[in-house]
Write a protein that holds these residues in place. Structure first.
Motif, PDB file in Angstrom:
ATOM      1  N   ARG A  88       0.715  -1.528   0.087  1.00  0.00           N
ATOM      2  CA  ARG A  88      -0.213  -0.198   0.140  1.00  0.00           C
ATOM      3  C   ARG A  88       1.141   1.418  -0.196  1.00  0.00           C
ATOM      4  NH1 ARG A  88      -3.922  -2.938   3.209  1.00  0.00           N
ATOM      5  NH2 ARG A  88      -4.925  -3.638   1.516  1.00  0.00           N
ATOM      6  N   LEU A  94       1.804   1.561  -3.861  1.00  0.00           N
ATOM      7  CA  LEU A  94       1.179   2.076  -4.176  1.00  0.00           C
ATOM      8  C   LEU A  94       0.672   3.770  -3.882  1.00  0.00           C
ATOM      9  CD1 LEU A  94      -1.100   1.277  -6.411  1.00  0.00           C
ATOM     10  CD2 LEU A  94      -2.845   1.228  -4.094  1.00  0.00           C
ATOM     11  N   GLY A 140     -10.747   1.848   0.722  1.00  0.00           N
ATOM     12  CA  GLY A 140     -10.287   0.940   2.144  1.00  0.00           C
ATOM     13  C   GLY A 140      -9.653   0.312   1.486  1.00  0.00           C
ATOM     14  N   VAL A 141      -9.815  -0.070  -0.577  1.00  0.00           N
ATOM     15  CA  VAL A 141      -8.288  -0.915  -0.663  1.00  0.00           C
ATOM     16  C   VAL A 141      -6.926  -0.615  -1.011  1.00  0.00           C
ATOM     17  CG1 VAL A 141      -7.800  -1.945  -3.581  1.00  0.00           C
ATOM     18  CG2 VAL A 141     -10.284  -2.273  -2.084  1.00  0.00           C
ATOM     19  N   MET A 142      -7.284   0.631  -1.083  1.00  0.00           N
ATOM     20  CA  MET A 142      -5.876   1.613  -1.246  1.00  0.00           C
ATOM     21  C   MET A 142      -5.452   1.979   0.260  1.00  0.00           C
ATOM     22  SD  MET A 142      -6.307   3.975  -4.223  1.00  0.00           S
ATOM     23  CE  MET A 142      -6.733   3.466  -5.738  1.00  0.00           C
TER      24      MET A 142
END
Lengths: 158, 158, 158
Positions: free
Chosen positions: C60, C63, C123-125
């Protein structure tokens, strides 16, 4: 009469596909009637993952090798980085308990979302109907799309 | 009163352009009233193919060389491969008796589709009205678009 | 009752962002009620420009370094050329007295446009709410979006 939602899924990139399925599944679970029209690169989402894609002519064969498709082979629209970015994103999604594309397809079908594959693109790309997963409900052109979209409350092009 | 369809054509990539024109022509031939709003890279579709694009200032000149546009110069959004992919796709389309962008423009006009070019982008890019093909019906901004879109049954952003 | 417009802002590319804000501000100034749903790369527009983006886990963090975001860091979808194309476009916009992204955000808020940030992508990131600018009105998922879109006269996916 249930409210209609239509999605033209033009893009075959994993990130856009996730957005499209989230909206489709959300709408279907709120009681709306949802149709997804897969066209151009979007057809990649509903191609079978196994076997090879048959087509006639050397150029179509080349196109269908480059553009193999299948739910396991969708690139990211940004940071794909030859698959590394996609692998990272897939891992982050698993960590966040976010469903995979295959799970989204299954959930969409359970929720009653209709899958329509665009016959125009299929013709140009020289594909046959058995290149596609059995979840596809029907094959149709732009008239099929418009007949639904003009009754749609929400119509999106993804 | 005929049902309205509006398309914001933001993208200048050949594959997206084909999708937009297919929907526009399909809708017009079903008796719907269709407006296409060409903005940003989408303006490339309705630029003249011949001659050079005039603009003032070194940076605008550079932009208008790189982003020359014209219906014969639209790239693919995927597999463009410096023109090879586009050449392949064009050949496959001819084999499948699929019309070219020029034929789509002509058919759309015959079917009564309205072409509107976005004045905001034209200003930023320093273009003049004579850079565009005569098929353009009018030049307008976002208020023109919204006046039509709020009466539209199907409004898409391509 | 005012007419509604909704925009899903999926893309974080400066050119698409300008188009989305132009439509949003245009609609709001015509008295329409406008909501912008920022999702996926579109979240970059409403991230703070200052400070670092905090997140847990090495992937994360990677990313969120690559995909730092913030209104000053949006790439162009074409001709970005490692920032040169973007710098040129920004200069052309200034010359043409076209507002910057920051000015568009301010104008949109003054005109009453609602900003909603997508909780699923957040949430995903692995992002937290304080990564975002205070102009964000609320955080919501697909149900929030659909509740508005089904009452929308114009619903676009950008």
């Amino acid at each position: 009469m249930p409210e209609k939602v239509t999605l033209v899924v033009f893009s075959g990139e994993m990130d856009k596909v996730l957005a499209a399925f989230n909206i489709a599944i959300g709408a279907a679970s709120m009681g709306m009637e949802v149709s997804m029209f897969f066209t151009f690169w979007g057809l990649n989402i509903i191609k079978k993952n196994e076997g090879s894609i048959k087509s006639r002519g050397i150029m179509r064969k080349m196109l269908n090798i480059m553009n193999r498709g299948g739910s396991h082979r969708l690139p990211l629209s940004r940071f794909h980085m030859f698959g590394l970015g996609k692998w990272m994103m897939s891992k982050l999604m698993r960590d966040a308990k976010f469903p995979t594309v295959d799970e989204l397809i299954a959930t969409a079908k359970e929720a009653g979302v209709k899958f329509i594959a665009c016959t125009n693109t299929i013709g140009v790309m020289g594909l046959s109907k058995d290149a596609f997963i059995p979840e596809v409900d029907s094959f149709g052109g732009v008239a099929t799309y418009l007949a639904e979209a003009k009754e749609g409350r929400v119509n999106l092009f993804v």
